[in-house]
Design a protein around this motif. Structure first.
Motif, PDB file in Angstrom:
ATOM      1  N   SER A  16     -21.462-104.664  51.307  1.00  0.00           N
ATOM      2  CA  SER A  16     -21.160-106.009  50.818  1.00  0.00           C
ATOM      3  C   SER A  16     -19.708-106.112  50.377  1.00  0.00           C
ATOM      4  O   SER A  16     -19.097-105.129  49.962  1.00  0.00           O
ATOM      5  CB  SER A  16     -22.065-106.352  49.627  1.00  0.00           C
ATOM      6  N   ARG A  18     -17.130-109.378  48.379  1.00  0.00           N
ATOM      7  CA  ARG A  18     -17.023-110.748  47.904  1.00  0.00           C
ATOM      8  C   ARG A  18     -15.576-111.195  48.023  1.00  0.00           C
ATOM      9  O   ARG A  18     -14.681-110.583  47.433  1.00  0.00           O
ATOM     10  CB  ARG A  18     -17.480-110.891  46.455  1.00  0.00           C
ATOM     11  N   TYR A  59     -23.365-123.264  56.770  1.00  0.00           N
ATOM     12  CA  TYR A  59     -23.177-121.915  57.290  1.00  0.00           C
ATOM     13  C   TYR A  59     -23.246-121.884  58.806  1.00  0.00           C
ATOM     14  O   TYR A  59     -24.030-122.606  59.416  1.00  0.00           O
ATOM     15  CB  TYR A  59     -24.243-120.964  56.733  1.00  0.00           C
ATOM     16  N   VAL A  63     -24.087-116.108  60.269  1.00  0.00           N
ATOM     17  CA  VAL A  63     -24.014-115.532  58.917  1.00  0.00           C
ATOM     18  C   VAL A  63     -25.121-116.030  57.993  1.00  0.00           C
ATOM     19  O   VAL A  63     -25.229-115.566  56.857  1.00  0.00           O
ATOM     20  CB  VAL A  63     -22.645-115.792  58.263  1.00  0.00           C
ATOM     21  N   ARG A  66     -27.103-113.992  55.244  1.00  0.00           N
ATOM     22  CA  ARG A  66     -26.308-112.825  54.838  1.00  0.00           C
ATOM     23  C   ARG A  66     -25.132-113.209  53.939  1.00  0.00           C
ATOM     24  O   ARG A  66     -24.765-112.466  53.045  1.00  0.00           O
ATOM     25  CB  ARG A  66     -25.778-112.103  56.074  1.00  0.00           C
ATOM     26  N   PHE A  67     -24.545-114.345  54.192  1.00  0.00           N
ATOM     27  CA  PHE A  67     -23.376-114.802  53.435  1.00  0.00           C
ATOM     28  C   PHE A  67     -23.760-115.969  52.549  1.00  0.00           C
ATOM     29  O   PHE A  67     -24.577-116.816  52.925  1.00  0.00           O
ATOM     30  CB  PHE A  67     -22.262-115.245  54.382  1.00  0.00           C
ATOM     31  N   THR A  69     -21.739-118.880  49.971  1.00  0.00           N
ATOM     32  CA  THR A  69     -20.517-119.401  49.359  1.00  0.00           C
ATOM     33  C   THR A  69     -20.886-120.150  48.091  1.00  0.00           C
ATOM     34  O   THR A  69     -21.929-120.806  48.026  1.00  0.00           O
ATOM     35  CB  THR A  69     -19.721-120.286  50.336  1.00  0.00           C
ATOM     36  N   MET A  82     -20.597-111.655  50.908  1.00  0.00           N
ATOM     37  CA  MET A  82     -20.995-111.195  52.237  1.00  0.00           C
ATOM     38  C   MET A  82     -21.848-109.942  52.096  1.00  0.00           C
ATOM     39  O   MET A  82     -21.362-108.917  51.608  1.00  0.00           O
ATOM     40  CB  MET A  82     -19.754-110.905  53.087  1.00  0.00           C
ATOM     41  N   LEU A  85     -23.268-106.526  55.964  1.00  0.00           N
ATOM     42  CA  LEU A  85     -22.146-106.691  56.887  1.00  0.00           C
ATOM     43  C   LEU A  85     -22.348-105.868  58.156  1.00  0.00           C
ATOM     44  O   LEU A  85     -22.930-104.776  58.131  1.00  0.00           O
ATOM     45  CB  LEU A  85     -20.844-106.300  56.208  1.00  0.00           C
ATOM     46  N   ASP A  89     -18.545-108.539  62.045  1.00  0.00           N
ATOM     47  CA  ASP A  89     -17.967-109.388  61.003  1.00  0.00           C
ATOM     48  C   ASP A  89     -16.507-109.036  60.742  1.00  0.00           C
ATOM     49  O   ASP A  89     -15.843-109.724  59.954  1.00  0.00           O
ATOM     50  CB  ASP A  89     -18.757-109.243  59.698  1.00  0.00           C
ATOM     51  N   TYR A  93     -10.225-113.214  57.289  1.00  0.00           N
ATOM     52  CA  TYR A  93     -10.956-114.349  56.730  1.00  0.00           C
ATOM     53  C   TYR A  93      -9.983-115.275  56.011  1.00  0.00           C
ATOM     54  O   TYR A  93      -9.143-114.826  55.222  1.00  0.00           O
ATOM     55  CB  TYR A  93     -12.031-113.870  55.765  1.00  0.00           C
TER      56      TYR A  93
END
Length: 125
Positions: A16, A18, A59, A63, A66-67, A69, A82, A85, A89, A93
């Motif tokens: 993971s 962030r 989204y 993703v 899994r992700f 925001t 995130m 992963l 990916d 970004y």
């Protein structure tokens, strides 16, 4: 609005990270803040977005689940958590913002007025 993305790094598959997107100059108010990524040799693609006022999120299918925001309450930061992963990916970004974008344009990079500089995420297999 000036944007600064941070939090990228090297992580193993399944791990993971962030990412953070910090605003300066002006705070987020009626903005949509989007996350995009660009893998080596590929075009920039939409990842996720959040509408600041309603906290409604969007989204990409790749993703979903899994992700995540989210935003904080000081009108200055948005995050991309995130998880799980995958090597695919791996990308730079970017965060971007717009006050005027319409819903149908949220996945389109051309709809955003402000962009951060990008942060590299590398997922090793």
């Amino acid at each position: 609005v000036q944007l600064q993305a941070s939090g990228g790094g090297l992580v193993q598959a399944g791990g993971s990270l962030r990412l953070s997107c910090a605003a300066s100059g002006r705070t987020f108010s009626n903005h949509v803040v989007g996350w995009f990524r660009q893998a080596p040799g590929k075009g920039r693609e939409f990842v996720a977005a959040i509408r600041w006022n309603s906290r409604h999120t969007y989204y990409a299918d790749s993703v979903k689940g899994r992700f995540t925001t989210s935003r904080d309450n000081d009108q200055k930061s948005v995050y991309l958590q995130m998880n799980s992963l995958k090597p695919e990916d791996t990308a730079v970004y970017y965060c971007a913002a717009s006050r005027t974008i319409i819903v149908s344009s949220i996945p389109n990079e051309s709809g955003y007025d402000f962009w951060g500089q990008g942060t590299l995420v590398t997922v090793s297999s």
